[in-house]
Design a protein around this motif. Sequence first.
Motif, PDB file in Angstrom:
ATOM      1  N   LYS A  41     -31.801   9.589  30.389  1.00 34.68           N
ATOM      2  CA  LYS A  41     -31.219  10.367  31.565  1.00 34.68           C
ATOM      3  C   LYS A  41     -32.444  11.723  31.668  1.00 34.68           C
ATOM      4  O   LYS A  41     -32.432  11.648  32.540  1.00 34.68           O
ATOM      5  CB  LYS A  41     -29.258  11.015  31.032  1.00 34.68           C
ATOM      6  CG  LYS A  41     -28.600   9.655  31.368  1.00 34.68           C
ATOM      7  CD  LYS A  41     -27.724  10.120  31.202  1.00 34.68           C
ATOM      8  CE  LYS A  41     -27.296  10.640  29.535  1.00 34.68           C
ATOM      9  NZ  LYS A  41     -27.496   9.658  28.566  1.00 34.68           N
ATOM     10  N   MET A  42     -32.601  12.137  30.918  1.00 34.76           N
ATOM     11  CA  MET A  42     -33.313  13.641  30.712  1.00 34.76           C
ATOM     12  C   MET A  42     -34.762  13.202  31.418  1.00 34.76           C
ATOM     13  O   MET A  42     -35.313  14.093  32.168  1.00 34.76           O
ATOM     14  CB  MET A  42     -33.923  14.010  29.086  1.00 34.76           C
ATOM     15  CG  MET A  42     -32.215  14.791  28.997  1.00 34.76           C
ATOM     16  SD  MET A  42     -31.584  15.563  29.642  1.00 34.76           S
ATOM     17  CE  MET A  42     -32.615  16.770  30.150  1.00 34.76           C
ATOM     18  N   PHE A  45     -34.753  13.922  35.053  1.00 37.71           N
ATOM     19  CA  PHE A  45     -34.570  15.740  35.484  1.00 37.71           C
ATOM     20  C   PHE A  45     -35.711  16.197  35.115  1.00 37.71           C
ATOM     21  O   PHE A  45     -36.280  17.221  36.106  1.00 37.71           O
ATOM     22  CB  PHE A  45     -33.628  16.397  34.428  1.00 37.71           C
ATOM     23  CG  PHE A  45     -32.559  15.990  34.967  1.00 37.71           C
ATOM     24  CD1 PHE A  45     -31.689  15.702  36.673  1.00 37.71           C
ATOM     25  CD2 PHE A  45     -31.844  14.732  34.571  1.00 37.71           C
ATOM     26  CE1 PHE A  45     -30.429  15.463  37.144  1.00 37.71           C
ATOM     27  CE2 PHE A  45     -30.106  14.715  35.450  1.00 37.71           C
ATOM     28  CZ  PHE A  45     -29.483  14.734  35.762  1.00 37.71           C
ATOM     29  N   TRP A  46     -36.635  16.022  34.213  1.00 34.04           N
ATOM     30  CA  TRP A  46     -37.842  16.416  33.931  1.00 34.04           C
ATOM     31  C   TRP A  46     -38.853  15.700  35.058  1.00 34.04           C
ATOM     32  O   TRP A  46     -39.997  16.211  35.482  1.00 34.04           O
ATOM     33  CB  TRP A  46     -38.709  15.307  32.529  1.00 34.04           C
ATOM     34  CG  TRP A  46     -37.697  16.230  31.179  1.00 34.04           C
ATOM     35  CD1 TRP A  46     -37.016  16.861  31.275  1.00 34.04           C
ATOM     36  CD2 TRP A  46     -38.079  15.440  30.236  1.00 34.04           C
ATOM     37  NE1 TRP A  46     -36.834  17.406  30.056  1.00 34.04           N
ATOM     38  CE2 TRP A  46     -37.014  17.063  29.243  1.00 34.04           C
ATOM     39  CE3 TRP A  46     -38.423  14.687  29.262  1.00 34.04           C
ATOM     40  CZ2 TRP A  46     -36.650  15.952  27.870  1.00 34.04           C
ATOM     41  CZ3 TRP A  46     -38.679  14.101  28.441  1.00 34.04           C
ATOM     42  CH2 TRP A  46     -37.822  14.970  27.581  1.00 34.04           C
ATOM     43  N   GLN A  58     -36.907  25.109  34.567  1.00 33.24           N
ATOM     44  CA  GLN A  58     -35.558  23.556  35.202  1.00 33.24           C
ATOM     45  C   GLN A  58     -34.096  24.172  33.203  1.00 33.24           C
ATOM     46  O   GLN A  58     -34.958  24.269  32.207  1.00 33.24           O
ATOM     47  CB  GLN A  58     -35.689  22.207  34.571  1.00 33.24           C
ATOM     48  CG  GLN A  58     -34.938  21.850  34.548  1.00 33.24           C
ATOM     49  CD  GLN A  58     -35.464  20.334  34.842  1.00 33.24           C
ATOM     50  OE1 GLN A  58     -35.631  19.717  33.850  1.00 33.24           O
ATOM     51  NE2 GLN A  58     -36.216  20.005  35.830  1.00 33.24           N
ATOM     52  N   ILE A  59     -33.383  24.359  33.641  1.00 30.31           N
ATOM     53  CA  ILE A  59     -32.132  24.350  32.326  1.00 30.31           C
ATOM     54  C   ILE A  59     -31.608  23.161  32.174  1.00 30.31           C
ATOM     55  O   ILE A  59     -31.021  22.761  32.972  1.00 30.31           O
ATOM     56  CB  ILE A  59     -31.459  25.678  32.996  1.00 30.31           C
ATOM     57  CG1 ILE A  59     -32.069  27.005  33.397  1.00 30.31           C
ATOM     58  CG2 ILE A  59     -31.159  25.902  31.874  1.00 30.31           C
ATOM     59  CD1 ILE A  59     -31.841  28.970  33.762  1.00 30.31           C
ATOM     60  N   ASN A  60     -31.784  22.864  30.820  1.00 31.41           N
ATOM     61  CA  ASN A  60     -30.972  21.873  30.337  1.00 31.41           C
ATOM     62  C   ASN A  60     -30.497  22.283  29.803  1.00 31.41           C
ATOM     63  O   ASN A  60     -30.654  22.675  28.434  1.00 31.41           O
ATOM     64  CB  ASN A  60     -32.302  20.504  30.043  1.00 31.41           C
ATOM     65  CG  ASN A  60     -33.008  20.181  31.487  1.00 31.41           C
ATOM     66  OD1 ASN A  60     -32.389  20.171  32.019  1.00 31.41           O
ATOM     67  ND2 ASN A  60     -34.036  19.899  31.128  1.00 31.41           N
ATOM     68  N   VAL A  61     -28.832  21.334  29.479  1.00 31.84           N
ATOM     69  CA  VAL A  61     -27.904  22.157  28.593  1.00 31.84           C
ATOM     70  C   VAL A  61     -27.636  21.224  26.950  1.00 31.84           C
ATOM     71  O   VAL A  61     -27.545  19.621  28.577  1.00 31.84           O
ATOM     72  CB  VAL A  61     -26.808  22.706  28.714  1.00 31.84           C
ATOM     73  CG1 VAL A  61     -25.839  22.710  27.911  1.00 31.84           C
ATOM     74  CG2 VAL A  61     -26.928  23.906  29.679  1.00 31.84           C
ATOM     75  N   THR A  62     -27.883  20.177  26.043  1.00 33.58           N
ATOM     76  CA  THR A  62     -27.388  19.248  25.454  1.00 33.58           C
ATOM     77  C   THR A  62     -26.113  19.454  24.431  1.00 33.58           C
ATOM     78  O   THR A  62     -26.469  21.205  24.330  1.00 33.58           O
ATOM     79  CB  THR A  62     -28.794  19.196  25.014  1.00 33.58           C
ATOM     80  OG1 THR A  62     -29.436  19.992  24.068  1.00 33.58           O
ATOM     81  CG2 THR A  62     -29.883  18.774  26.153  1.00 33.58           C
ATOM     82  N   GLY A  68     -32.143  19.528  21.811  1.00 31.01           N
ATOM     83  CA  GLY A  68     -32.801  20.727  22.695  1.00 31.01           C
ATOM     84  C   GLY A  68     -34.233  20.412  22.210  1.00 31.01           C
ATOM     85  O   GLY A  68     -35.213  20.864  22.445  1.00 31.01           O
ATOM     86  N   HIS A  71     -35.883  17.681  22.658  1.00 32.01           N
ATOM     87  CA  HIS A  71     -36.778  17.614  24.527  1.00 32.01           C
ATOM     88  C   HIS A  71     -38.150  18.287  24.520  1.00 32.01           C
ATOM     89  O   HIS A  71     -39.114  18.235  25.265  1.00 32.01           O
ATOM     90  CB  HIS A  71     -35.193  18.431  25.507  1.00 32.01           C
ATOM     91  CG  HIS A  71     -34.369  16.882  25.766  1.00 32.01           C
ATOM     92  ND1 HIS A  71     -33.489  18.126  25.973  1.00 32.01           N
ATOM     93  CD2 HIS A  71     -34.783  16.136  25.071  1.00 32.01           C
ATOM     94  CE1 HIS A  71     -32.551  16.684  26.090  1.00 32.01           C
ATOM     95  NE2 HIS A  71     -33.541  15.351  25.377  1.00 32.01           N
TER      96      HIS A  71
END
Length: 107
Positions: A41-42, A45-46, A58-62, A68, A71
Amino acid sequence: MRSKSVSTFCIWLCLWQCKVVQAVLKQDCNVISINGTGLRKMLAFWMPLLFHPADHIQINVTPLNILGKQHVESLAKAGMKGIFIGRDTATAANFQVSIVFCMQVWA
């Protein structure tokens, strides 16, 4: 889009990933992607970072620390900077934002 994902991440995008990337790049709505575990999925978004690398963050919350860290490693391999914020790295320096103003003077 698929050729860019292969050249950067060595991964061929699935159709649903392409649709997510297109929706994010369109920038006219919030995007939520719900898919099963292990479907990358990530990556969807990357991908927009490859099209607008200089002017986007970009801020991603895992949910897991290990995700993390993985990533950040994956982004580094692709030549992109990332940071994992956890108990040991939640410092004031890591939360500081630099703002640069550009002014053009017309004669």
